[in-house]
Scaffold this active site. Structure first.
Site, PDB file in Angstrom:
ATOM      1  N   GLU A 230       0.836  -1.206   0.000  1.00 27.95           N
ATOM      2  CA  GLU A 230       0.000   0.000   0.000  1.00 27.95           C
ATOM      3  C   GLU A 230       0.873   1.260   0.000  1.00 27.95           C
ATOM      4  O   GLU A 230       1.708   1.453   0.864  1.00 27.95           O
ATOM      5  CB  GLU A 230      -0.929   0.006   1.221  1.00 27.95           C
ATOM      6  CG  GLU A 230      -1.908  -1.161   1.256  1.00 27.95           C
ATOM      7  CD  GLU A 230      -2.959  -1.107   0.141  1.00 27.95           C
ATOM      8  OE1 GLU A 230      -3.052  -0.072  -0.559  1.00 27.95           O
ATOM      9  OE2 GLU A 230      -3.679  -2.119  -0.019  1.00 27.95           O
TER      10      GLU A 230
ATOM     11  N   CYS B  68      -7.775  -1.467   8.441  1.00 30.19           N
ATOM     12  CA  CYS B  68      -6.390  -1.492   7.946  1.00 30.19           C
ATOM     13  C   CYS B  68      -5.901  -0.087   7.615  1.00 30.19           C
ATOM     14  O   CYS B  68      -4.786   0.291   7.977  1.00 30.19           O
ATOM     15  CB  CYS B  68      -6.285  -2.387   6.708  1.00 30.19           C
ATOM     16  SG  CYS B  68      -6.527  -4.126   7.079  1.00 30.19           S
TER      17      CYS B  68
ATOM     18  N   HIS C  61      -1.461  -5.642   1.962  1.00 32.38           N
ATOM     19  CA  HIS C  61      -2.708  -6.406   1.894  1.00 32.38           C
ATOM     20  C   HIS C  61      -2.447  -7.742   1.190  1.00 32.38           C
ATOM     21  O   HIS C  61      -1.767  -7.783   0.156  1.00 32.38           O
ATOM     22  CB  HIS C  61      -3.795  -5.623   1.138  1.00 32.38           C
ATOM     23  CG  HIS C  61      -4.711  -4.871   2.050  1.00 32.38           C
ATOM     24  ND1 HIS C  61      -4.962  -3.521   1.931  1.00 32.38           N
ATOM     25  CD2 HIS C  61      -5.452  -5.293   3.117  1.00 32.38           C
ATOM     26  CE1 HIS C  61      -5.822  -3.147   2.880  1.00 32.38           C
ATOM     27  NE2 HIS C  61      -6.125  -4.197   3.611  1.00 32.38           N
TER      28      HIS C  61
HETATM   29  N1  PCA Z   1      -8.436  -6.544   6.716  1.00 34.67           N
HETATM   30  C1  PCA Z   1      -9.333  -5.437   7.006  1.00 34.67           C
HETATM   31  C2  PCA Z   1      -9.252  -5.251   8.487  1.00 34.67           C
HETATM   32  C3  PCA Z   1      -8.579  -6.459   9.022  1.00 34.67           C
HETATM   33  C4  PCA Z   1      -8.016  -7.146   7.849  1.00 34.67           C
HETATM   34  O1  PCA Z   1      -7.285  -8.140   7.872  1.00 34.67           O
HETATM   35  C5  PCA Z   1      -9.051  -4.198   6.172  1.00 34.67           C
HETATM   36  O2  PCA Z   1      -8.574  -4.337   5.031  1.00 34.67           O
HETATM   37  O3  PCA Z   1      -9.312  -3.078   6.610  1.00 34.67           O
END
Ligand code: PCA
Length: 201
Positions: free
Chosen positions: A78, A141, A162
């Site tokens: 990200e 996140c 991610h």
């Molecule tokens: N993904 C979520 C919150 C926890 C996770 O593993 C997100 O992308 O915000």
């Protein structure tokens, strides 16, 4: 170099979270990198608090936060966090913020200070599909990422990654649901850590 790696507990009805599976399968040491692990709650009000407590305790030289994103097909680094918390579904503590700032008065967005494009290239060179993403969403996140980038600005490099579902999770979902093997995601994160340690040297 000591790196704190965080992952999230399961959320929204899933029994597992791929980020936690990957965290658990990572070795304690990757080359020169000492890996310190921490699992965070999927809660707007507590995730960054617990991450900050871990950072103050561990005193790492870099932080890599892992999270699961069900629509992603490969490892996603990200680039940016935005100053908005919004949920279409309540978090694990029942909170459902509606377009609220993460940090009142903070900048709209904060870029990762690490060279994300070079890091993604290094992960691909190690043989794992990896892309740079320009949105971490508006859920927990992104709130964690924004909070850490805002708080640690130039003093501590922070990167949010991610991950897709693990194969065993996707096997119970509709047929086209993207996924990767936990071992591959774990090897990709190891390659990422090696690249971060080279970039910070
Ligand atoms: N993904 C979520 C919150 C926890 C996770 O593993 C997100 O992308 O915000």
């Amino acid at each position: 170099m000591k790196v704190l790696i965080t992952a999230f507990e399961p959320f929204r009805g899933d029994a597992q979270n791929s980020s936690q599976l990957v965290l658990e399968s990572l070795p304690e040491r990757v080359g020169e990198v000492e890996v310190v692990k921490c699992v965070l709650p999927v809660a707007f009000a507590h995730a960054s608090e617990e991450a900050i407590a871990a950072i103050e305790r561990v005193r790492p030289q870099a932080v890599v936060c892992l999270g699961q994103a069900s629509t992603r097909a490969c490892v996603n680094l990200e680039r940016i966090a935005v100053n908005m918390a919004h949920a279409n579904n309540p978090d694990n503590a029942g909170a459902k913020p509606c377009r609220q700032p993460v940090v009142a008065g903070g900048p709209d967005g904060i870029f990762c200070k690490l060279p994300v494009d070079d890091l993604a290239q290094a992960v691909r060179a190690a043989g794992y599909p990896c892309a740079v993403s320009n949105t971490a969403g508006l859920y927990v996140c992104n709130t964690l990422y924004y909070s850490l980038l805002h708080r640690y600005a130039d003093v501590l490099p922070v990167l949010f990654v991610h991950l897709p579902y693990a194969h065993q999770q996707a096997a119970a979902k509709p047929a086209a649901t993207p996924s990767m093997a936990v071992a591959s995601m774990s090897d990709a994160i190891a390659a990422l850590l090696a690249a971060i340690s080279a970039a910070e040297r």
